[in-house]
Design an enzyme around this catalytic site. Structure first.
Site, PDB file in Angstrom:
ATOM      1  N   LEU A  25      12.172   2.416  -3.306  1.00 48.46           N
ATOM      2  CA  LEU A  25      12.718   1.773  -2.119  1.00 48.46           C
ATOM      3  C   LEU A  25      11.710   0.864  -1.449  1.00 48.46           C
ATOM      4  O   LEU A  25      12.068  -0.057  -0.742  1.00 48.46           O
ATOM      5  CB  LEU A  25      13.176   2.840  -1.115  1.00 48.46           C
ATOM      6  CG  LEU A  25      14.230   3.812  -1.623  1.00 48.46           C
ATOM      7  CD1 LEU A  25      14.420   4.965  -0.659  1.00 48.46           C
ATOM      8  CD2 LEU A  25      15.548   3.090  -1.835  1.00 48.46           C
TER       9      LEU A  25
ATOM     10  N   GLY B  14       1.220   4.000  -0.523  1.00 51.04           N
ATOM     11  CA  GLY B  14       1.863   4.498  -1.730  1.00 51.04           C
ATOM     12  C   GLY B  14       3.242   3.902  -1.888  1.00 51.04           C
ATOM     13  O   GLY B  14       3.448   2.724  -1.596  1.00 51.04           O
ATOM     14  N   GLN B  15       4.179   4.733  -2.317  1.00 54.56           N
ATOM     15  CA  GLN B  15       5.510   4.223  -2.612  1.00 54.56           C
ATOM     16  C   GLN B  15       6.558   5.135  -1.993  1.00 54.56           C
ATOM     17  O   GLN B  15       6.289   6.289  -1.715  1.00 54.56           O
ATOM     18  CB  GLN B  15       5.754   4.202  -4.123  1.00 54.56           C
ATOM     19  CG  GLN B  15       4.603   3.654  -4.937  1.00 54.56           C
ATOM     20  CD  GLN B  15       4.731   4.019  -6.409  1.00 54.56           C
ATOM     21  OE1 GLN B  15       5.465   3.383  -7.132  1.00 54.56           O
ATOM     22  NE2 GLN B  15       4.020   5.051  -6.828  1.00 54.56           N
TER      23      GLN B  15
ATOM     24  N   LYS C 190       8.278   9.887  -0.196  1.00 55.77           N
ATOM     25  CA  LYS C 190       7.095   9.052  -0.020  1.00 55.77           C
ATOM     26  C   LYS C 190       6.027   9.623  -0.931  1.00 55.77           C
ATOM     27  O   LYS C 190       5.636  10.780  -0.785  1.00 55.77           O
ATOM     28  CB  LYS C 190       6.657   9.144   1.442  1.00 55.77           C
ATOM     29  CG  LYS C 190       6.000   7.918   2.016  1.00 55.77           C
ATOM     30  CD  LYS C 190       5.928   8.086   3.548  1.00 55.77           C
ATOM     31  CE  LYS C 190       5.211   6.942   4.221  1.00 55.77           C
ATOM     32  NZ  LYS C 190       5.289   7.050   5.690  1.00 55.77           N
TER      33      LYS C 190
ATOM     34  N   ASP D 160       4.062   2.463  15.965  1.00 51.45           N
ATOM     35  CA  ASP D 160       4.494   1.353  15.112  1.00 51.45           C
ATOM     36  C   ASP D 160       6.003   1.165  15.185  1.00 51.45           C
ATOM     37  O   ASP D 160       6.691   1.040  14.177  1.00 51.45           O
ATOM     38  CB  ASP D 160       4.060   1.574  13.676  1.00 51.45           C
ATOM     39  CG  ASP D 160       4.135   0.269  12.874  1.00 51.45           C
ATOM     40  OD1 ASP D 160       4.173  -0.803  13.501  1.00 51.45           O
ATOM     41  OD2 ASP D 160       4.179   0.332  11.637  1.00 51.45           O
TER      42      ASP D 160
ATOM     43  N   THR E 123       0.551   0.157   1.212  1.00 53.49           N
ATOM     44  CA  THR E 123      -0.798   0.574   0.848  1.00 53.49           C
ATOM     45  C   THR E 123      -0.911   2.087   0.781  1.00 53.49           C
ATOM     46  O   THR E 123      -1.760   2.620   0.086  1.00 53.49           O
ATOM     47  CB  THR E 123      -1.819   0.052   1.852  1.00 53.49           C
ATOM     48  OG1 THR E 123      -1.308   0.280   3.150  1.00 53.49           O
ATOM     49  CG2 THR E 123      -2.082  -1.417   1.646  1.00 53.49           C
TER      50      THR E 123
END
Lengths: 969, 340
Positions: A137, A143-144, A160, A258, A141
């Site tokens: 998805l 990861g994925q 994640k 954020d 930085t």
């Protein structure tokens, strides 16, 4: 028979049909052709006792179609015993790029990302639950994020997958910890629009965190809408939900850090549209505001930009930006650089950060010049002096100082003030007149709403609770500028929740989460002494730089955080930077601790209590570079902070929590703060204490003290930072201010504000004597460029088509798109720089700390800005649009005036109407002047203009002045 | 087999013709253009649980309602063919029919007057050791040099049969691909064990569009039929399901209709070649049902317009454009032509 005449016609559709006459052309024939009763007969439903029992057939023999598809390998094997087929040979669809395995036995690519292919299986080693990767998805930085199928539950989740590097793992564990706390402790029923965390584990040396799978993010939603704003009803719907989430965060004392459209996701197939806040990878607890470089630029609050201490109020700023963006379709402050960002804020809001912020913030000099006599302030004469002593740098000045041109982004709005931007935003086409009138009213409410959110002064900025009462959110008719209620302590809720943290209940973290991590460097829980006498030097300070160094000596002591402290925990912070600095905070019941393991004690958080297995190896920690901790923690001033135990936050009987700040340097320090726990106090408290049961002693001293205080923010309970403003504000007041009876006294040097339990102490603080400050409001001549009566629908705003105003549609309309990606990647970037390289104790492997430190820079890597710019695609860094500086002296001069508004008053507003008066009556809400939208409701602003007389006398009656709001209690 | 062309094993009535084969039948194809004798060729593939299977080409004479076999028009086929297909109709009909079959590989055969010759074996396997069986293929009508095959190795391969070369190979799905169908010259769709229907455009091979996913993920979709009369519509069937799912590619995700009157699993589907709203389905309940797509589904679902009951489970169904009045079905070792 019949006309079955074969033909040679190549066109399938132009065929000689059975009933040629019936089918002149296929489409028209469609309805007319009927199968005739030849071989077939009319359908009649039959009893279920057909000759064929399906189950029988299944037993006997599968249908051929199955045997030649699903079971073809078996079939072929029957046909040919030598036949064999290996799935291994299937071409792999790589989801990770680069897909060359060079690390971790070939599992990881050069970026330490786990190389994922479709159907790659992640397994939780403890529960054996399998997660089958179906898609990626997003990447960042950190990861994925993979979309995974969970056979056990027959559902999809978002996983994640953190990079195989200790820094990232530890950072991610913060997210795990914070989110688990939020989910389990604060929102067990999933009603607050916070993403759910389901599981986490380590697989192939990668930390994997499982979240509920959500849908499109709001940025994508706006994009799908071609960057046209969403309808106000949807903006309202989303605003309400985000506020729910933010209220929870505030209760929990957690700063998201954020918040942006990319981090707010639609839930899948929810009707009406429901959203959730995601990505707590940057979040921190309010007491541990370790990082100074946080928030995505467009949504960065002024205090963060300036390097001032921050609180949950920064999320409210971001929230305001988001609300505006939802409505406008474009970011409100698309700053191409921090300089540009600040310029935009100043221009659009009119005004600038309050002097007390500028005075303390470490980046002030980068953006402002001092034009007044600082000494005046120190002598508490600022209130008499009507102008700010700070003036924003012009572009040229900035360039001269920084030796480079600031990036200036493109202008998206022809109007450069908030009111005009919102008011003149094109209406949807074909909107009936009555609807336009209706919407214009709602827009006024929206403006008022935004004004309370994008408020320069963090102390005046509305809290989630206050904002959620706004007519724009509640849908009530907007008749007059909103006057937020005093912040409600939320006693009951908070208490119940906090009671859960009672030591008797054990460590939720350890109990609930750690099992999964068993076996990895697990450290015995420190059921540490409630009262640990920690030598300062050895204190396990998480936030401050110094602590890292010192940790060497007292690694064991760090455990004090881990313990939930049955009563009082004694913390000592030591900052080597300021050798004399020390900070002691004792917290009653360690409530804070309950939720804080998560927080931002990046360096040790895991070593203590949490049972996460972070073993605090002193050696590792020792090497923590200063750079890892935000600059705000390395101020020259040292301070001490001492909070006096107050079981209060946990139980009614313990009414207060005390904190004391003292400067060991001997400078007079505005030190002590006696404060309630988070959530009980309205942040605005900085201004006035009026609640009977709350007492504030505020002592003010010179700069040294103040700066010391600023540093202390990390240790302060939630609201504490907000006291600072008041301290400074108070410059004009007496040195000490005592409101209400104070039970505990501190030396006069200190500033003790004690707030007590029940609601009594939401202080709706108002600055005293502020009235004096009002002056010169009209002296600022706005730059003509600011106000452009000819709004042109350039850029993306040209066409405002009908967007779906149907809420329910939203969810389905964008149903299939998953967009964790953009959001995550952004986060990742930041994280890479901020992570204090937990390296200290590596989660999975013990990497040398040095290694992970390499990428940690104290400063802000330039890549940030670029990155953000690219992400949004809206900022054109290269686009140089000269902007006249509007930071006229006179405008700054208004600054003090803002002080005299009660809590929510904003200097921006004050300027704004002033502005309007000068330039464009049309866009102001004045009663006398022409009103474009005929909203008469503003006319007699009766109730709000309680003190229309004083400071604003210089303002013509035709303008809707701040006075309307300026009620003085 | 006998030596001469003969009428064999068929029962005749006015409305149906039955051909009986020596072996169980599965694959079946009707030639798009009549042969010299105005007869339509029908290729029939055996389903034998042995390596050597058989393909026979018979001819159907709609005038006499007779089906003729020809001893020369038959060949051995490794494994049961998963699909047979004649060359699409072309403006320049060649002297002989080209027949394609799928199984271990894609094979092309030239059906001559009295014989069948192997023309090509198209093998895309990288290793000689293994082959990934092809579950189906489709011949592109608009660009007849193009054949798309689908395989259990999750890929679809597009062949240029003029060059006997691979035009492209795509990892189309996350699991085995079970069927493929062309929509346009460069657009095809496929179904898979992963439960999805995906549309691919050869001009943008990086992306595919998922237009349907079976309600329970990983419920295999076995067959796919693209409505050539109205390309907005497709039909697919799920494994072990009595449902025919009708999809509108303009509204992905949600099927426009689900046809649920079969009383056992559906095995085959075919759109009417001459109207855009009719589809025939056949299944393990030995029924063949003809449906008309309604504009609105009733509360109790959609009833078919007409039905036919065969002697046993129907395994195959063809509704050929060359003979829109005839639907071919196969069950056990019989092939039957039904007049509609």
């Amino acid at each position: 028979m019949d006309e079955v005449s074969p033909n040679n016609d190549a066109e399938p559709q132009a065929r000689d049909l059975g009933r040629a006459s019936d089918s002149a052309e296929p489409s028209s024939s469609s309805g007319r052709w009927h199968p005739r009763q030849f071989a077939f007969r009319g359908y009649a439903s039959q009893p279920e006792t057909g000759p064929m029992s399906p189950s029988l057939r299944v037993v006997v023999r599968r249908p051929m179609v199955v045997r030649l598809t699903k079971e073809i390998v078996e079939t072929y094997r029957i046909c040919n015993p030598h036949f064999s087929y290996s799935e291994e040979l299937n071409p792999k669809r790589y989801l990770t790029s680069p897909s060359v395995g060079v690390l971790n036995d070939g599992y990881d690519n050069a970026n330490s990302d786990l190389i994922l292919t479709v159907n790659f299986v992640l397994v939780n080693p403890d529960t054996k639950r399998r997660y089958i990767v179906k898609d990626v998805l997003g990447q960042g930085t950190f990861g994925q994020v993979a979309k995974c199928w969970v056979p056990e539950t027959c559902s999809f989740v978002a996983v994640k997958i953190i990079k195989n590097q200790p820094a990232y793992s530890q950072q991610a564990l913060v997210e795990v910890s914070i989110l688990t706390t939020l989910n389990k402790k604060y929102d067990p029923e999933d009603k607050h629009h916070i993403v759910r965390i389901y599981d986490y584990f380590v697989c192939h040396q990668h930390l994997c965190i499982c979240f509920e799978l959500l849908d499109t993010n709001l940025y994508e939603l706006i994009k799908i809408n071609h960057f046209r704003g969403l309808s106000l009803s949807i903006v309202q719907l989303f605003s309400k939900q985000i506020l729910h989430g933010l209220a929870l965060l505030k209760d929990a004392g957690i700063i998201h850090c954020d918040l942006k459209p990319e981090n707010i996701l639609l839930c899948t197939s929810m009707k009406p549209a429901e959203i959730k806040i995601i990505d707590f990878g940057s979040a921190c607890v309010e007491e541990r505001t370790v990082y100074s470089y946080i928030q995505s630029r467009y949504y960065r609050s002024p205090e963060v930009l300036l390097g001032y201490q921050y609180t949950t109020a920064i999320d409210m700023w971001s929230f305001g930006c988001i609300v505006a963006e939802l409505f406008l379709g474009l970011p409100l402050f698309p700053g191409a650089s921090e300089f540009d960002l600040l310029q935009r804020m100043i221009k659009i809001l009119g005004g600038q950060p309050p002097d007390y912020v500028l005075k303390e913030a470490k980046n002030t000099s980068k953006f402002f010049k001092c034009i007044g006599n600082v000494h005046d302030m120190e002598n508490f004469q600022a209130s008499i002096c009507q102008r700010s002593v700070y003036q924003a740098l012009s572009e040229e000045e900035f360039e001269a100082r920084e030796l480079k041109k600031p990036s200036i982004g493109k202008e998206y709005f022809n109007y450069m003030n908030l009111e005009a931007i919102v008011t003149n935003y094109p209406y949807r086409k074909k909107l009936p007149k009555e609807d336009i009138i209706k919407e214009s009213q709602v827009r006024l409410a929206l403006i008022d709403f935004l004004r309370g959110l994008v408020e320069f002064d963090p102390a005046k900025r509305w809290s989630p609770f206050q904002a959620s009462g706004h007519p724009f959110v509640t849908g009530e008719p907007f008749t007059c500028p909103y006057q937020p209620p005093l912040e409600t302590p939320r006693m009951l809720v908070a208490q119940n929740i906090k009671v859960d943290h009672h030591p008797g209940g054990g460590h939720w973290f350890a109990a609930g989460l750690s099992p999964n991590v068993v076996g990895r460097n697990r450290v015995p829980l420190h059921s540490s002494p409630n009262f640990q006498a920690v030598p300062y030097a050895h204190a396990s300070s998480y936030g401050s730089l110094g602590s890292h160094g010192s940790y060497n000596d007292g690694a064991g002591l760090g455990s004090s955080y881990g313990s939930y402290g049955d009563n009082a925990n004694f913390f000592a912070y030591y900052s080597p930077v300021g050798p004399s600095a020390m900070n002691i905070s004792s917290q009653g019941n360690g409530k804070m601790l309950g939720s804080s393991p998560d927080a931002r004690w990046r360096n040790f958080q895991f070593s203590h209590a949490n049972g996460l297995g972070m073993s605090p190896s002193a050696g590792n920690i020792a090497s923590l570079p200063l750079g890892t901790s935000p600059s705000q923690f390395t101020p020259p001033n040292s301070y001490g902070q001492f909070s006096v135990g107050s079981p209060g936050q946990f139980g009614p009987q313990s009414p207060a929590r005390g904190s004391l700040q003292g400067s060991p340097l001997g400078k007079p320090a505005a030190a002590g703060q006696f404060n309630r726990r988070k959530g009980w106090t309205y942040s605005g408290s900085s201004q006035v204490q009026e609640s009977s049961s709350s007492m504030h002693w505020q002592g003010h001293h010179n700069e040294g003290a103040n700066s010391g205080q600023a540093e202390g923010s990390s240790q302060l309970p939630n609201e504490s930072p907000l006291h600072l403003p008041s301290n400074l504000n108070a410059v004009g007041r007496k040195q000490q201010q005592v409101v209400g009876g104070i039970s505990s006294g501190f030396p006069a040097v200190q500033n003790v504000s004690g707030s007590f339990a029940q609601g009594s102490n939401r202080q709706w603080h108002q600055t005293l004597g502020a009235a004096d400050d009002m002056h010169e409001t009209g002296s600022s001549l706005p730059n003509p460029g600011d106000w452009d009566p000819n709004y042109s629908d350039e850029l993306l705003l040209e066409e405002v088509e009908e967007e779906s105003s149907d809420k329910s549609c939203l969810a389905t309309e964008f149903g299939k798109v998953m967009h964790l990606s953009s959001a995550e990647s952004l986060v990742g970037i930041r994280r890479s720089t901020n992570v204090p390289t937990s390296s200290t104790s590596s989660f999975i492997r013990q990497h040398g700390p040095a290694q992970s430190f390499t990428h940690v820079e104290p400063g802000k890597p330039p890549s940030h800005d670029q990155y953000f710019g690219q992400m949004r695609g809206l900022s054109n860094p290269s686009h140089f649009v000269p902007q006249p500086s509007h930071n006229s002296l006179s405008r700054l001069g208004q600054q003090p005036a803002q002080r005299l508004y009660y809590g929510r008053a904003t200097s921006g507003r004050g300027n704004e109407w002033n502005y309007n008066k000068m330039q464009a009556p049309a866009s102001s809400f004045n009663n006398g002047g022409p009103h474009p939208h005929g909203n008469n409701s503003f006319i007699n602003g009766m109730s709000w203009g309680r003190r229309a007389s004083d400071a604003f006398t210089s303002i013509p009656p035709t303008s809707r002045g701040r006075k309307d709001y300026g009620r003085i209690a | 087999m006998e030596n001469s062309t003969q009428e064999s094993h068929h029962l005749r009535s006015e409305n149906s013709v039955t051909h009986e084969s020596p072996y169980p039948l599965y694959a079946m194809a009707v030639s798009s253009s009549p042969s010299r004798h105005h007869n339509h060729r029908i290729a029939l593939g055996s389903f034998l649980e042995e390596y050597t299977n058989r393909v026979d080409v018979v001819s159907f004479d709609p005038d006499s309602l007779s089906i003729k076999t020809h001893p020369g028009l038959s060949f051995d086929h490794p494994y049961p063919p998963t699909k047979l297909m004649f060359h699409p109709p072309s403006s320049n009909p060649s002297k002989s029919d080209l027949l394609a079959s799928s199984g271990d590989y894609l094979r092309l055969w030239e059906v001559r007057e009295n014989s069948i010759e192997s023309v090509a074996v198209l093998n895309n396997s990288k290793t000689s050791e293994f082959c990934a069986p092809l579950t189906s293929f489709d011949w592109n009508e608009i660009e007849p040099k193009r054949i798309g095959t689908c395989s259990i190795d999750t890929t679809c391969t597009i062949w240029d049969i003029e060059k006997n070369a691979v035009e492209t190979q795509l990892i189309a799905h996350d699991k085995e691909v079970y069927d493929i169908a062309w929509g346009e010259a460069r657009v095809f769709a496929s179904v898979s064990a992963d439960g999805s229907v995906r549309i691919f455009d050869l001009r943008d091979k990086e992306h595919s569009t998922i237009i349907y996913e079976s309600p329970q993920p990983d419920t295999p979709l076995l067959r796919l039929a693209w409505n050539k009369q109205d390309l907005r519509y497709m039909a697919t069937i799920l494994m072990d399901s009595n449902k025919v799912v009708i999809l509108d590619i303009r509204s992905p995700a949600l099927p426009v209709a689900e046809l649920e009157r079969h009383r056992a699993s559906v095995n085959a589907i075919a759109w009417a070649p001459h109207t855009c709203r009719h589809i025939c389905s056949a299944g393990d309940d030995s029924q063949a049902l003809i449906w008309e797509l309604p504009t609105v589904a009733g509360p109790n679902g959609i009833d078919p317009m007409s039905m036919y009951s065969a002697g046993s489970e129907i395994n195959q169904l063809q509704w050929c454009a060359a003979q829109p009045d005839w639907i071919a079905i196969s069950f056990s070792n019989k092939m039957q032509l039904l007049k509609v």
